[in-house]
Design a protein around this motif. Sequence first.
Motif, PDB file in Angstrom:
ATOM      1  N   ILE A  65      -2.473  10.224  -7.746  1.00 13.32           N
ATOM      2  CA  ILE A  65      -2.520   8.849  -7.956  1.00 13.32           C
ATOM      3  C   ILE A  65      -2.352   8.442  -9.551  1.00 13.32           C
ATOM      4  O   ILE A  65      -1.774   7.584  -9.732  1.00 13.32           O
ATOM      5  CB  ILE A  65      -3.895   8.342  -7.295  1.00 13.32           C
ATOM      6  N   ASP A 122       0.866  -1.274   0.004  1.00 15.10           N
ATOM      7  CA  ASP A 122      -0.166  -0.051   0.080  1.00 15.10           C
ATOM      8  C   ASP A 122       1.046   1.303   0.143  1.00 15.10           C
ATOM      9  O   ASP A 122       2.061   1.139   0.404  1.00 15.10           O
ATOM     10  CB  ASP A 122      -0.876   0.087   1.069  1.00 15.10           C
ATOM     11  N   SER A 180      -2.853   0.981  -5.463  1.00 15.86           N
ATOM     12  CA  SER A 180      -3.207   2.450  -5.119  1.00 15.86           C
ATOM     13  C   SER A 180      -4.381   2.724  -6.099  1.00 15.86           C
ATOM     14  O   SER A 180      -4.849   3.681  -5.822  1.00 15.86           O
ATOM     15  CB  SER A 180      -1.843   3.276  -5.516  1.00 15.86           C
TER      16      SER A 180
END
Length: 595
Positions: free
Chosen positions: A334, A296, A348
């Motif tokens: 992101i 993560d 992600s």
Amino acid sequence: MPLSSTPPSVPAELSQNARTVLEKRYLVKDRSGKPTERPEDMFWRVATVVAEADRRYGASDAQTQALAEEFYALMTQRRFEPNSPTLMNAGRPLGQLSACFVLPVEDALSNGQNGIYDTLRSMALIHQSGGGTGFSFSRLRGKGAMVRSTTGVASGPVSFMQLYDSSTDAVKQGGTRRGANMGILRVDHPDVLDFIACKEDLTKVTNFNISVGITEKFMQALKAGGSYDLIEPSTGAVAGQLDAKLVWDKMVLGAWRTGEPGVFFIDEANRYNPVPHLGAYEATNPCGEQPLLPYDVCNLGSVNVGYYVRDGQLDWEAFGRDIRTSTHFLDNIIDVNKYPLPEIDALSKRIRRIGLGVMGFADALIKLGIPYDTPEGVEMGRRVMEFLDVEGKKESERLAKERGPFPEWARSIWGPDETCARDADGKRIRPMQMLRNCNVTTVAPTGTISIIAGCSSGLEPLFAVAFMRNQAGVMMPDVNEDFVAIAKREGWYSDELMERIAKTGTVQHPEVPERWQKVFVTANLIAPEWHVRMQAAFQQHCDSAISKTTNFAHTATVDDVRAIYELAYQLNCKGVTVYRDGSRDGQVLSTGATE
Ligand code: UDP
């Protein structure tokens, strides 16, 4: 058409300290080490890369340009800053923009993916790109357990953590910052006592912060004055028992001596895991504000809340507007981030975790005239974080409507799914809400970006009103501007007083009016309980966790530390970290009083 590479003509509002930090570590340099960009170019480089993500969702040239200008204004006016890797790497070949990662460590030397030496390699790649890494070593078999292929015995998690530590030394983070790590071991691991003791010698494992993963079962055993089971992870068998108080006492003593180990309340953190169907939290990032799943990642950013206090009033409307723009900024990251591993890239994008927090909270309280260590101070902390959480989620919801919720939303604690969204007793953990991001809020330490923004760090109280700061090897003077302005306005300013404050590390001098002595209270003068109460108040409205150090005076006792560890548990904190003044050499911040 790509955006112009020329920044808007409005200059960045930066202090000399901020410029020094940027020149030393953030600006693009030529081979001789001379910066080839100005701070304005850096902020524009970041703003354009991040705004470009909007094109994927249909933004026109003009809209993308307007958004880049908005991001530029946010950062150059010091209203918001993203975490350091974004400032350093956006628009550059590395392109890795996140500060926090957690990697799994499986109980195998190598299995081609996440065995000890496979993850060691992944760690090096992340460090090289400026990210910090957290690991749980809890799956590694205990010291002395059998190794079947060789019939030898395992050397245990602590020895492998030392290996990771040495490797960290070898890889300087892209030449910009040294790798930072978090090592976690569950309290029910057979090697827990070795782990607690492994940093007694402060010259060892220096690239790691360590925390013990404390379970609810352990806390119940502690309360009952009993013992608890140790579990050998490779077999799942009970490997012995330990007296809970004995283990707790050793942890508390370690924390009193050196600040370590910290505590990670692992079951409490997992109660709020937004995507339990994808796995459990077993570790956090290096500074503890991000419990993360294996593979993560989180990109952080912080709004400078002190900026919004003018004439004794917090401008909630402007604060809210900037929280929403900052949330948009972090969500865009992101899409434009270049992740160091494919597993991280995939996760992600499935959960779209972001971490928006605050910095400049102590400045805000000072400008409002509220002392930190009071019920009013704590209530203000709760309100600020609640507001940040509500406004951040509003924006995440708006983005979800426009761009779609994060792909795992339906089964997350925010979605309609009946199982993941509920507690063991069947209650919903969070109200249903369509979100673009599985987590939105956190509070980071903001160690460097608070210097760039010229504000107090994270939710921490002032460290001192005047002090010397060791930043990347340069000692820089730091004097609180609000204090100087008030002293001059009220006619009690003198250079001699400022020197005395820097030397003694306190504003408790006769010429400083009592009211200001209270408002300018500094970390070491705040009773530890107030540190934890503030942390807990922020935690109430925070998806992730809080980076907070509870400061103790040098004279604090072991029992004082124990009381704070227990209070943090009672107040539902996800972790706790303490620091007793003078208990370590080479602290980053120092006042004359501790030298
Ligand atoms: N971090 C790191 N190395 C450092 C400082 C920070 O890897 O030297 C990572 C770590 O995961 C930490 C996070 O960055 O929890 C945020 O730290 P901070 O807010 O102090 O970073 P800044 O963005 O201000 O540099």
